[in-house]
Design a protein around this motif. Structure first.
Motif, PDB file in Angstrom:
ATOM      1  N   THR A   1     -60.803 -90.668  -8.177  1.00 19.23           N
ATOM      2  CA  THR A   1     -60.152 -89.442  -8.621  1.00 19.23           C
ATOM      3  C   THR A   1     -60.696 -89.021  -9.964  1.00 19.23           C
ATOM      4  OG1 THR A   1     -58.390 -90.733  -9.582  1.00 19.23           O
ATOM      5  CG2 THR A   1     -58.005 -89.860  -7.381  1.00 19.23           C
ATOM      6  N   THR A   2     -60.863 -87.744 -10.086  1.00 15.77           N
ATOM      7  CA  THR A   2     -61.304 -87.201 -11.368  1.00 15.77           C
ATOM      8  C   THR A   2     -60.202 -86.385 -11.986  1.00 15.77           C
ATOM      9  OG1 THR A   2     -62.327 -85.394 -10.181  1.00 15.77           O
ATOM     10  CG2 THR A   2     -63.755 -87.203 -10.883  1.00 15.77           C
ATOM     11  N   ARG A   3     -59.865 -85.251 -11.335  1.00 16.78           N
ATOM     12  CA  ARG A   3     -58.788 -84.432 -11.872  1.00 16.78           C
ATOM     13  C   ARG A   3     -57.823 -84.055 -10.793  1.00 16.78           C
ATOM     14  NH1 ARG A   3     -62.647 -81.348 -15.786  1.00 16.78           N
ATOM     15  NH2 ARG A   3     -62.221 -82.563 -17.602  1.00 16.78           N
TER      16      ARG A   3
ATOM     17  N   LYS B   1     -58.811 -83.393  -4.094  1.00 22.23           N
ATOM     18  CA  LYS B   1     -57.757 -83.112  -5.066  1.00 22.23           C
ATOM     19  C   LYS B   1     -57.587 -81.606  -5.228  1.00 22.23           C
ATOM     20  CE  LYS B   1     -56.713 -85.757  -8.595  1.00 22.23           C
ATOM     21  NZ  LYS B   1     -56.733 -86.515  -9.842  1.00 22.23           N
TER      22      LYS B   1
ATOM     23  N   PRO C   1     -57.927 -90.360  -1.722  1.00 21.13           N
ATOM     24  CA  PRO C   1     -58.791 -90.753  -2.821  1.00 21.13           C
ATOM     25  C   PRO C   1     -58.311 -92.050  -3.455  1.00 21.13           C
ATOM     26  CG  PRO C   1     -57.341 -88.968  -3.499  1.00 21.13           C
ATOM     27  CD  PRO C   1     -57.059 -89.236  -2.058  1.00 21.13           C
TER      28      PRO C   1
END
Lengths: 198, 113
Positions: A196-198, A124, A191
């Protein structure tokens, strides 16, 4: 826990000075504003500042907001204008001292590629850097069309340009991103939502 | 074949972009917004207070100056200090009748004792 009440109800309460209702709206639309501000400015204090300012301006205009546009469009519009202002201000002061694409070049080093142990958060970051490296005009279109899924018409209205211009800018931006992100796209390294995180 | 290949790549790139969209600021964002809003509100109130305290001495000085001028110009009359400072006219029975006859109609004025 997210507030289940509809926007209209939260707006009415926020207009009467209910701080918790306003906070609920901030939490609900943080993602929209984050996608715009971070997409345009990259993660950091500038984007956070634009995000805060967007909601402060929204609070000031609560009485004037009549819902002609959706809240998502309204907030994205404010965030985009503030981001463009911040970019102009940044360009005047900082950009002349930096190399511009260095961050992207670093992020796209082989060590961070799909062959390595790149996780979703890293990917990301790489994609966001690639978007940040686009020219301001191309970036704005990618942020609104691809990150936020606004229609071509909505994007054109927000940026104050004809729809044809949006399409041509998007086409050029996608070509550039295709080149920059080719290893990730070719290897199908995407992803998953859970990763996913950010 | 190439077109189809490009199309697939566009779809994959689109999916990659959508999946990579930033969706959060650093933790505690809403708290920072509320704190900033409160600070802004307080700074507005504090600004108003500062303006008030800036104007008050000037207004007081102007009032004192006017009162002094009134008293100075009326010092030879027999008015009290308060009446002189506030430039109040002297009221007696005669002036009261005179002012009521001034406002009354000619008919009613003739009926007065």
């Amino acid at each position: 826990m997210t507030d289940p009440r509809p926007d209209d109800e939260l707006l009415a309460l926020a207009r009467r000075g209910d701080e918790r209702a306003f906070a609920a709206l901030v939490e609900r639309y943080e993602g929209v504003v984050a996608a715009t501000a971070i997409g345009m400015l990259g993660r950091g204090d500038d984007a956070d500042d634009v995000g805060q300012e967007t909601f402060i301006r929204f609070h000031r205009s609560l009485d004037r907001f009549r819902g002609e546009a959706s809240l998502k469009t309204y907030l994205a519009h404010i965030a985009m204008n503030l981001s463009l202002n911040a970019l102009r201000s940044r360009r005047r002061t900082l950009l002349r001292f930096s190399g511009g694409d260095d961050a992207v070049a670093d992020a796209l080093e082989p060590g961070a590629g799909p062959a390595g142990e790149t996780d979703a958060a890293e990917l990301k970051r790489v994609v966001q850097h690639a978007v940040t490296a686009l020219s301001e005009k191309h970036r704005a279109v990618v942020v609104l069309r691809m990150f936020q899924d606004f229609s071509t018409r909505e994007t054109a209205q927000m940026l104050g340009v004809p729809e044809g211009t949006v399409l041509s800018r998007l086409s050029r931006a996608m070509q550039e991103l295709q080149t920059r992100l080719a290893p990730y796209v070719r290897d199908g390294f995407l992803p998953t939502p859970m990763e996913t995180t950010r | 074949m190439t077109d189809r290949h490009d199309e697939l790549h566009d779809d994959a790139l689109g999916a990659l972009l959508r999946a990579s969209a930033p969706d959060r600021f650093d933790a505690g964002f809403s708290g920072r917004v509320l704190t900033r809003r409160r600070a802004e509100e307080q700074s507005w109130a504090a600004g108003l207070q500062r303006q008030f305290f800036r104007v008050v001495p000037l207004a007081a000085a102007a009032a004192l100056l006017l009162a002094s001028m009134n008293w100075w110009s009326a010092r030879s009359s027999h008015a009290s200090v308060i009446d002189a400072a506030l430039n109040l006219p002297q009221v007696s029975l005669a002036t009261a009748y005179a002012s009521s006859s001034y406002y009354a109609s000619p008919d009613s004025a003739t009926q007065m004792p």
